[in-house]
Scaffold this active site. Sequence first.
Site, short mmCIF file in Angstrom:
data_model
loop_
_atom_site.label_atom_id
_atom_site.label_comp_id
_atom_site.label_asym_id
_atom_site.label_seq_id
_atom_site.Cartn_x
_atom_site.Cartn_y
_atom_site.Cartn_z
N CYS A 145 8.07 -12.74 2.23
CA CYS A 145 8.04 -11.57 3.11
C CYS A 145 6.80 -11.65 3.99
CB CYS A 145 7.98 -10.29 2.27
SG CYS A 145 7.85 -8.80 3.29
N CYS B 111 0.79 -1.22 0.00
CA CYS B 111 0.00 0.00 0.00
C CYS B 111 0.82 1.28 0.00
CB CYS B 111 -0.88 0.04 1.24
SG CYS B 111 -1.93 -1.39 1.38
N ASN C 78 0.24 0.84 5.70
CA ASN C 78 1.18 0.17 4.80
C ASN C 78 2.00 -0.80 5.66
OD1 ASN C 78 4.19 1.20 3.00
ND2 ASN C 78 2.92 -0.59 2.72
N GLY C 79 1.85 -2.08 5.39
CA GLY C 79 2.58 -3.06 6.18
C GLY C 79 1.76 -4.32 6.37
N CYS D 258 16.33 -4.76 6.60
CA CYS D 258 15.77 -6.11 6.50
C CYS D 258 16.19 -6.68 5.14
CB CYS D 258 14.25 -6.08 6.59
SG CYS D 258 13.53 -7.73 6.38
N TYR E 252 13.02 -2.35 -5.91
CA TYR E 252 11.90 -2.33 -6.84
C TYR E 252 10.70 -1.50 -6.40
CZ TYR E 252 7.74 -3.99 -9.27
OH TYR E 252 6.57 -4.04 -9.97
N CYS F 94 14.13 -11.63 2.71
CA CYS F 94 13.71 -12.39 1.51
C CYS F 94 14.92 -12.86 0.71
CB CYS F 94 12.74 -11.59 0.66
SG CYS F 94 13.29 -9.96 0.25
N ASP G 253 17.56 -6.73 -14.94
CA ASP G 253 16.27 -6.74 -14.23
C ASP G 253 16.54 -6.52 -12.75
OD1 ASP G 253 13.57 -6.87 -13.90
OD2 ASP G 253 13.36 -8.96 -14.50
N ASP G 254 15.53 -6.04 -12.03
CA ASP G 254 15.75 -5.74 -10.60
C ASP G 254 15.69 -6.98 -9.73
OD1 ASP G 254 12.78 -5.94 -9.62
OD2 ASP G 254 12.76 -4.72 -11.44
N GLY H 115 0.08 0.41 -4.98
CA GLY H 115 -1.17 -0.34 -4.88
C GLY H 115 -2.14 0.11 -5.94
N CYS I 36 13.15 -2.06 4.94
CA CYS I 36 13.04 -3.03 3.83
C CYS I 36 13.99 -2.69 2.68
CB CYS I 36 11.61 -3.03 3.32
SG CYS I 36 11.40 -4.00 1.82
S1 SF4 Z 1 11.49 -9.71 3.76
FE1 SF4 Z 1 12.27 -8.64 1.92
S2 SF4 Z 1 10.51 -7.54 1.09
FE2 SF4 Z 1 10.00 -8.12 3.21
S3 SF4 Z 1 10.59 -6.36 4.48
FE3 SF4 Z 1 12.34 -7.76 4.44
S4 SF4 Z 1 13.59 -7.04 2.70
FE4 SF4 Z 1 11.57 -6.15 2.47
#
Ligand code: SF4
Length: 471
Positions: A398, A17, A118-119, A449, A258, A452, A361-362, A44, A252
Site C-alpha cells: 500500500c 494514524c 492520516n494517510g 481501492c 481490518y 493491495c 482470520d481477516d 496508531g 480503502c
Molecule cells: S492499497 Fe490496500 S490498504 Fe492501501 S488504500 Fe488500497 S485497499 Fe487500502
Amino acid sequence: MLNIIGSKRLEALKDKCGIFGIYGKGEDVARISFFGLYSLQHRGQEGAGITVTDGRRLKSVKGLGLVPSVFDKAKIESLTGFAAIGHTRYSTTGGNKLCNVQPIVLDFGPDQFALAHNGNIINAMELIKTLPKTVKLESTSDTEIMGHVIKNSPGRTWEEKILNSFEKLQGAFSMVALTKNKLLVFRDTFGFRPLVLGKLNGGAYVACSETCALDTIGARYVRDVAPGEVIIVDEKGFTVAGRVKSKRKSFCLFEYVYLARPDSIINKQLVHQVRQRSGELLSYEAPVAADMVVAVPDSGTSAAIGYSKASGIPYGEVLIKNRYIGRTFIQPEHKIREMGVKIKFNPLRQIVKGKRIIIVDDSIVRGTTIKKIVKVLKSCGAKKIHVRVTSPPVTDPCYFGIDTPDKNQLIASHMKVKQIEKHIGADSLAFLSLDGLIKASRLKSGILCSACFDGRYPMPVTGGFRKDVFE
Ligand code: SF4
C-alpha cells in the site's frame, strides 16, 4: 500453560494514524480530544499528541507511547483553549521518533499552523524540491512537507491555500489542522481514509477518523467529510470553504477488513456487519465440514460469527487473547516482536483436542502468525485445521497510509494458495474473493481501492514515496 503466538497487529497491515479535532468555546477541548484519541488508539499506538489554541498561541503535548501513557491529568489541564486537534500515530521501522509525533506545528513568525494527518503523500520527495531554500525540515514526516506546501500555495487564507495545494499533493490525506482561531478539516479527492464530522450537545463540532470516537465522547454523527472537501469550523460555526472535484473515488477496502473498529460506521455501513457478511460469503465460497468455527481474536471475530451463522457450524473460542499488552508489544523491531510472540494468545487445549476446527482470520500478510496458530492448535490435539481468510490474498504493498511490508515479504506475492496452505501447515486454506469482499461492503467497486489485492493502484505509484522510505 502453553503460551503462544505472534502479534496479530504485527502480522496484519497497520493503519498509519487516527485523527481528532474539536472547536468548542466553553468545552474542555483537551480532555475531549484525549477521549477521542483513546477510542482511535487502534489506528496508531506508537505516539500521540494534542495541540490546542487559546486564540493567542498554539500549545502542544506530545509523546511516544499509548494515549494514556502520553497524557496525565496535569498535562491535559495544561492544555487550555477553545479548539484542539489530536493524533495517534503508528510508525514504521526507524520512524519511531518524537520529532515525527503529530500534530506537527509549524511556526511562521506570529502565524502558527498545526496538522494531524492520516494517510501518506507519495510525491513528498519531489515536493521537498519545490519548497523555498529557507525551509528547514525538523522531522522526517510527509506531514511537515504538506504544511510547507500549503503555506507556499497561493491564497489569502489558510483554507484558500489548502484548496490550492490539492493538485500538488499526491496520495492519501484525511486531515485536521489548527490555526490560532479556527479548525480546518479536509480530505483528499480520492477519499482513501475515513473522516467524519460530529456535534456535541453544547454545539461544538468535532471531526475524527471514525464514528467510534463520536460515540465515545457523546457526539452525534453529522456527516462524512466528502472527498476533496475543505471545511472551516470557527466562531461562525461550520462552513464548507470549497471542494476540489474528485476525478475518481478510492476508499480503502482494507478499512472494512481490518483497520477500522467494528463499531464504526463507514460509508453508512457498520464495519461489524461488513465483516459478518464477509464471513457468510466465505462460507458459501469455501465450505468445509468441521466441528467448530473460531476466530483469530479480535479482528476475525465478526467474520467468524458470520461464517458460523451461514454454515450452521457452532462458533466457539479456542484462543484467549491477553488484552493488556502494552506499547512494547507492538514495537516493530524484530527482537521485541519475537518476545511478543510468546505472550499474545493462549489456546484452550481441552476444547481444541480432537476437533475439526475452522479458524477465521481477516487477512494473511506475511503468513507468520497464522502459521504459528496452526502449529499450536495442532500441538493441542486438533484433528483438522481449516483456515478461512475473509479477504483476498494481499499481493501488493500500500502507498496510501497503510504500513505493508515490501512486496517480497507479502507471502501471496510469491506463493499460490496451495503453496501457502502447505507453508502454514493447514489442512485447507481459502480466501474470500475480491467480488465477495466488495459485495460484503455493499459499495460499488468503482469507488473502492483494492490495490493491495489486485495491484490496480488508483494513481501511478512507480517510484512512489512510501513512508518506510522516508518517515
Ligand atoms: S492499497 Fe490496500 S490498504 Fe492501501 S488504500 Fe488500497 S485497499 Fe487500502
